[in-house]
Motif scaffolding. Structure first.
Motif, mmCIF file in Angstrom:
data_model
loop_
_atom_site.group_PDB
_atom_site.id
_atom_site.type_symbol
_atom_site.label_atom_id
_atom_site.label_comp_id
_atom_site.label_asym_id
_atom_site.label_seq_id
_atom_site.Cartn_x
_atom_site.Cartn_y
_atom_site.Cartn_z
ATOM 1 N N THR A 27 0.856 -1.183 0.000
ATOM 2 C CA THR A 27 0.000 0.000 0.000
ATOM 3 C C THR A 27 0.892 1.232 0.000
ATOM 4 O O THR A 27 1.829 1.327 0.799
ATOM 5 N N ILE A 28 0.612 2.153 -0.910
ATOM 6 C CA ILE A 28 1.355 3.405 -0.995
ATOM 7 C C ILE A 28 0.409 4.543 -0.659
ATOM 8 O O ILE A 28 -0.635 4.708 -1.299
ATOM 9 N N TRP A 29 0.775 5.307 0.358
ATOM 10 C CA TRP A 29 0.001 6.474 0.769
ATOM 11 C C TRP A 29 0.669 7.735 0.212
ATOM 12 O O TRP A 29 1.883 7.888 0.302
ATOM 13 N N GLY A 30 -0.135 8.644 -0.310
ATOM 14 C CA GLY A 30 0.401 9.932 -0.722
ATOM 15 C C GLY A 30 -0.278 10.469 -1.971
ATOM 16 O O GLY A 30 -0.673 9.700 -2.852
ATOM 17 N N ARG A 31 -0.408 11.774 -2.038
ATOM 18 C CA ARG A 31 -1.054 12.429 -3.177
ATOM 19 C C ARG A 31 -0.125 12.413 -4.392
ATOM 20 O O ARG A 31 1.081 12.604 -4.278
ATOM 21 N N GLU A 32 -0.698 12.218 -5.544
ATOM 22 C CA GLU A 32 0.077 12.039 -6.771
ATOM 23 C C GLU A 32 0.845 13.287 -7.184
ATOM 24 O O GLU A 32 1.810 13.186 -7.938
ATOM 25 N N GLY A 71 3.856 7.437 -13.389
ATOM 26 C CA GLY A 71 4.128 7.807 -11.998
ATOM 27 C C GLY A 71 4.474 9.251 -11.756
ATOM 28 O O GLY A 71 4.277 9.757 -10.644
ATOM 29 N N VAL A 72 4.987 9.943 -12.785
ATOM 30 C CA VAL A 72 5.535 11.291 -12.574
ATOM 31 C C VAL A 72 4.771 12.375 -13.308
ATOM 32 O O VAL A 72 4.547 13.462 -12.768
ATOM 33 N N MET A 73 4.358 12.110 -14.520
ATOM 34 C CA MET A 73 3.882 13.175 -15.406
ATOM 35 C C MET A 73 2.405 13.528 -15.175
ATOM 36 O O MET A 73 1.575 13.468 -16.073
ATOM 37 N N SER A 74 2.117 13.924 -13.947
ATOM 38 C CA SER A 74 0.796 14.438 -13.610
ATOM 39 C C SER A 74 0.871 15.952 -13.515
ATOM 40 O O SER A 74 1.961 16.539 -13.512
#
Length: 206
Positions: free
Chosen positions: A3-8, A200-203
């Motif tokens: 589980t990964i917690w955190g805003r994108e 994973g990065v380009m938001s």
């Protein structure tokens, strides 16, 4: 189960999401921090007393600090190209992770918060421009390193590219003038071509 917690839209969370995507991992993602809250709730603070993101849960094992999470996932799930077994090769890649945190992040934070998260009328442009100048000097180091090898991790992409690569997205996408650096720009375009980087990065920068 992971589980990964955190805003994108957190640069530090991006590191972990990108790493997980590179490794092809299945995980549950829980938005937390910023507008999503949760990080000040007692249940979250029991997992991470700092109240920050990202946070990783691997079954009963709990881990925070983004670079440490990347190292952990790389060591547990990565192959010898992504996470070298040779101590010197691994350390040579790993130094860029800590360099990014100690050298890039302080000035980068001033620029990012000043331009992306501060209203135009409230921006301290003198402070922002001074921080940009500092970053330009630091990126000269990257330009020289990438003149001798295609990736910060060495001859192939690896975990050592992830921390700076996560911040590079904002650096190249923010509305600022930048010095031309062919080696760093080539490296960045190679990252942009990776599906895991796109995922994973380009938001949106917010």
């Amino acid at each position: 189960m992971l589980t990964i917690w955190g805003r994108e839209n957190s640069n530090n969370v991006r590191k972990v999401l990108w790493c997980a995507a590179e490794l092809g991992l299945s995980y549950t993602h829980i938005n937390a921090g910023g507008a999503f809250g949760k990080v000040n709730e007692e249940s979250y603070r029991a997992l991470n007393p700092n109240g920050l993101v990202p946070l990783l849960q691997d079954d009963d094992f709990v881990l925070w600090e983004s670079n440490t999470i990347v190292r952990y996932l790389a060591a547990k799930f990565g192959d010898a190209t992504f996470y070298p077994q040779d101590l010197q090769a691994r350390a040579a890649a790993e130094k860029w992770m800590d360099w990014t945190t100690s050298t890039i992040v302080p000035a980068f934070t001033i620029v990012f918060w000043g331009l992306i998260r501060t209203a135009p009328e409230l921006r301290d442009m003198a402070k922002i421009e001074a921080a940009i100048a500092t970053l330009e000097k630091h990126f000269d180091v990257i330009e020289q390193a990438l003149a001798h090898q295609p990736y910060l991790s060495g001859d192939a992409f690896g975990f050592g590219d992830i921390p700076l690569g996560s911040f590079a997205y904002a650096w190249f996408e923010m509305p600022i003038a930048r010095r031309s650096r062919p080696n760093m720009e080539r490296w960045y375009q190679q990252l942009r071509a990776r599906p895991a980087y796109q995922r994973g990065v380009m938001s949106e920068l917010t």
